[in-house]
Motif scaffolding. Structure first.
Motif, PDB file in Angstrom:
ATOM      1  N   SER A   1       0.908  -1.193  -0.029  1.00  0.00           N
ATOM      2  CA  SER A   1       0.010  -0.114   0.058  1.00  0.00           C
ATOM      3  C   SER A   1       0.836   1.142  -0.062  1.00  0.00           C
ATOM      4  CB  SER A   1      -0.956   0.028   1.321  1.00  0.00           C
ATOM      5  OG  SER A   1      -0.069   0.377   2.460  1.00  0.00           O
TER       6      SER A   1
ATOM      7  N   SER B   1       0.059   7.134  -4.682  1.00  0.00           N
ATOM      8  CA  SER B   1       0.283   6.891  -6.175  1.00  0.00           C
ATOM      9  C   SER B   1       1.447   7.797  -6.514  1.00  0.00           C
ATOM     10  CB  SER B   1      -1.004   7.324  -6.973  1.00  0.00           C
ATOM     11  OG  SER B   1      -0.646   8.343  -7.612  1.00  0.00           O
TER      12      SER B   1
ATOM     13  N   ASP C   1      -2.194  -5.000  -9.829  1.00  0.00           N
ATOM     14  CA  ASP C   1      -1.933  -3.669  -9.610  1.00  0.00           C
ATOM     15  C   ASP C   1      -3.461  -2.896  -9.581  1.00  0.00           C
ATOM     16  OD1 ASP C   1      -0.547  -1.309  -9.047  1.00  0.00           O
ATOM     17  OD2 ASP C   1       0.516  -1.580 -10.793  1.00  0.00           O
ATOM     18  N   GLU C   2      -3.410  -1.957  -8.720  1.00  0.00           N
ATOM     19  CA  GLU C   2      -4.750  -1.093  -8.849  1.00  0.00           C
ATOM     20  C   GLU C   2      -5.671  -1.908  -8.466  1.00  0.00           C
ATOM     21  OE1 GLU C   2      -4.843   2.105  -9.091  1.00  0.00           O
ATOM     22  OE2 GLU C   2      -3.017   2.709  -9.933  1.00  0.00           O
ATOM     23  N   ILE C   3      -5.639  -2.796  -7.303  1.00  0.00           N
ATOM     24  CA  ILE C   3      -6.536  -3.907  -7.048  1.00  0.00           C
ATOM     25  C   ILE C   3      -8.006  -3.269  -6.578  1.00  0.00           C
ATOM     26  CG2 ILE C   3      -6.175  -4.178  -4.518  1.00  0.00           C
ATOM     27  CD1 ILE C   3      -6.086  -7.258  -5.213  1.00  0.00           C
ATOM     28  N   GLU C   4      -7.939  -2.094  -6.266  1.00  0.00           N
ATOM     29  CA  GLU C   4      -9.130  -1.265  -5.710  1.00  0.00           C
ATOM     30  C   GLU C   4     -10.062  -1.200  -6.993  1.00  0.00           C
ATOM     31  OE1 GLU C   4      -6.575   1.350  -4.376  1.00  0.00           O
ATOM     32  OE2 GLU C   4      -7.252   1.326  -2.316  1.00  0.00           O
TER      33      GLU C   4
ATOM     34  N   ALA D   1      -1.296  -7.709  -3.491  1.00  0.00           N
ATOM     35  CA  ALA D   1      -2.492  -6.829  -3.796  1.00  0.00           C
ATOM     36  C   ALA D   1      -1.835  -5.547  -3.572  1.00  0.00           C
ATOM     37  CB  ALA D   1      -3.511  -6.860  -2.921  1.00  0.00           C
TER      38      ALA D   1
ATOM     39  N   CYS E   1      -2.373  -1.397  -3.729  1.00  0.00           N
ATOM     40  CA  CYS E   1      -3.571  -0.397  -3.470  1.00  0.00           C
ATOM     41  C   CYS E   1      -3.190   0.678  -2.830  1.00  0.00           C
ATOM     42  CB  CYS E   1      -4.747  -1.117  -2.499  1.00  0.00           C
ATOM     43  SG  CYS E   1      -4.226  -1.739  -0.923  1.00  0.00           S
ATOM     44  N   HIS E   2      -3.791   1.504  -2.696  1.00  0.00           N
ATOM     45  CA  HIS E   2      -3.325   2.931  -2.058  1.00  0.00           C
ATOM     46  C   HIS E   2      -3.737   2.772  -0.563  1.00  0.00           C
ATOM     47  CE1 HIS E   2      -4.533   4.538  -6.208  1.00  0.00           C
ATOM     48  NE2 HIS E   2      -3.207   4.939  -5.843  1.00  0.00           N
TER      49      HIS E   2
ATOM     50  N   ALA F   1      -4.909   0.261   2.375  1.00  0.00           N
ATOM     51  CA  ALA F   1      -5.194  -1.353   2.560  1.00  0.00           C
ATOM     52  C   ALA F   1      -6.583  -1.670   3.361  1.00  0.00           C
ATOM     53  CB  ALA F   1      -3.968  -1.946   3.126  1.00  0.00           C
TER      54      ALA F   1
ATOM     55  N   TRP G   1      -9.630  -0.470   1.402  1.00  0.00           N
ATOM     56  CA  TRP G   1      -9.875  -1.916   0.336  1.00  0.00           C
ATOM     57  C   TRP G   1     -10.444  -2.784   1.036  1.00  0.00           C
ATOM     58  CZ3 TRP G   1      -6.523  -5.948  -0.266  1.00  0.00           C
ATOM     59  CH2 TRP G   1      -6.816  -7.039  -1.372  1.00  0.00           C
TER      60      TRP G   1
END
Length: 353
Positions: free
Chosen positions: A46, A49, A125-128, A149, A151-152, A154, A157
């Motif tokens: 996490s 970006s 990537d970008e799993i959200e 995973a 994500c931005h 965790a 998400w």
DNA sequence: TATCCACCGGAATTTATGGAAG
DNA sequence: CTTCCATAAATTCCGGTGGATA
């Protein structure tokens, strides 16, 4: 001044990953079992970006491969259906037989189970951006497969996913929070890029630190700023980057990153975004009205045709997923731009009248 | 409070796209 | 080149919700 443009491309991995030693170690530890024929631990990466989550994952897989080859694949999840995701994984596997088009979801899972006999690492990537958790359920049914995973946020998400089984799987995952770089760390990184992609001695250490400071440790932004400063110096015909070039680089870099973010979107998204941007904030009602008003002109030079309201809502959701706008409200939705400095590549003429 | 109205978003249905087979 | 098929995108349908109004 710029000797190698590719050094500044967003998808060019660093030749040497700097200041991420402990993160690399954690990853290698999580993947340790793969060297003994067992599945690696689940991993969550996490961080905000542009700080280098993807680079970290890719680089560390390379490190792992230096010891022993490990099957792996990298998937950009944003807006990918679970079927498509599964097919991508199968396609990436060296020995998997790709099922026919009419394969059922269960058959896809079975094909993957049969193919994956050695440990495999799947980077998500970008799993959200996944529409649901179906694909994660299927991947969980493949014993030798472990995921990363990216994500931005965790916890956000996992709670938003709301699936207890999926949540439980990542419960004891290796969680690595990827922080922003410090000013001097990012200056080191930029110096390495400068050596690889610029002529000698065109930028000073204090200039690199000024960039590192301004971009608040976000590597992607910093690299694009360095590139923009060099471009500006080139345009002015000087032989070194001046402080004025650095000062002017940030806005250029922001624009370039904005372009990269918007590039994959369609005209529909651009039109909708431009309307929200022009208003700053507006209700769904107003948005639809204005869309109808400008649609004939906005689509005049395109093969595409305007879309109906229901479809617009879906596109607005995508813009939200890309972090470009926010949506609020139950009954009637309010839309607002996240960052007013991000302009649409298209311009809306007169919105009124 | 009751009723109306427009909008939201899930689900079903239609249409467009692309790729393989004949 | 056509036909067929599957998938993804766009549209239609519709129940639910919240705000406005009397």
């Amino acid at each position: 001044m710029i000797t190698d443009r590719s050094v500044f491309r967003d998808d060019t991995p660093p030749r040497e990953l700097m200041h991420r030693e402990s993160e690399v170690e954690s990853l290698l530890r999580a993947w340790g079992p793969t060297l003994h024929g067992e599945a690696g631990d689940e991993v969550i990466l996490s961080g905000s970006s542009g700080v280098g989550k993807t680079s970290l994952a890719k680089h560390t897989i390379d490190r792992l491969e230096a010891r022993d080859t490990v099957d792996h694949c990298y998937i950009e999840c944003l807006g990918v259906s679970s079927d498509a995701l599964l097919r991508d994984v199968i396609h990436a596997h060296p020995e998997a037989s790709v099922p026919g088009r009419d394969a059922t979801p269960a058959a896809l899972t079975e094909a993957l189970r049969e193919a994956v006999e050695r440990p495999m690492i799947v980077v998500l990537d970008e799993i959200e951006g996944l529409p649901d958790s179906d694909a994660l359920d299927r991947l969980a049914d493949v014993p030798q497969l472990s995921t990363v995973a990216i994500c931005h946020d965790a916890t956000r998400w996992r709670t938003r996913l709301g699936r207890e089984d999926v949540d439980a799987r990542y419960q004891d995952a290796t969680h690595i929070a990827v922080d922003r770089f410090g000013v001097s760390q990012l200056a080191d990184i930029l110096r390495a890029r400068a050596r690889a992609g610029l002529a000698d001695d065109v930028v000073t250490r204090s200039q690199l630190e000024a960039i590192g400071d301004e971009v608040a440790g976000v590597a992607r932004f910093g690299i694009q700023a360095l590139r923009a400063a060099a471009e500006r110096a080139d345009e002015r015909g000087v032989y070194r980057i001046h402080d004025a070039d650095v000062d002017a680089s940030f806005e250029r870099a922001r624009q370039r990153i904005r372009k990269m973010n918007l590039r994959s979107l369609t005209l529909h998204h651009h039109v909708l975004y431009a309307l929200v941007h022009a208003a700053g904030e507006l209700s769904g009602v107003e948005l639809h009205e204005r869309y109808d008003a400008i649609a004939p002109r906005a689509y005049a030079e395109s093969t595409l045709t305007p879309i109906v309201r229901r479809t617009r809502r879906n596109h607005l959701r995508k813009l939200e997923a890309y972090g470009l706008i926010t949506r609020e409200g139950e009954g009637s939705t309010q839309y607002a731009v996240v960052d007013a400095s991000i302009q649409s590549p298209i311009t809306i003429g007169k919105i009124h009248s």
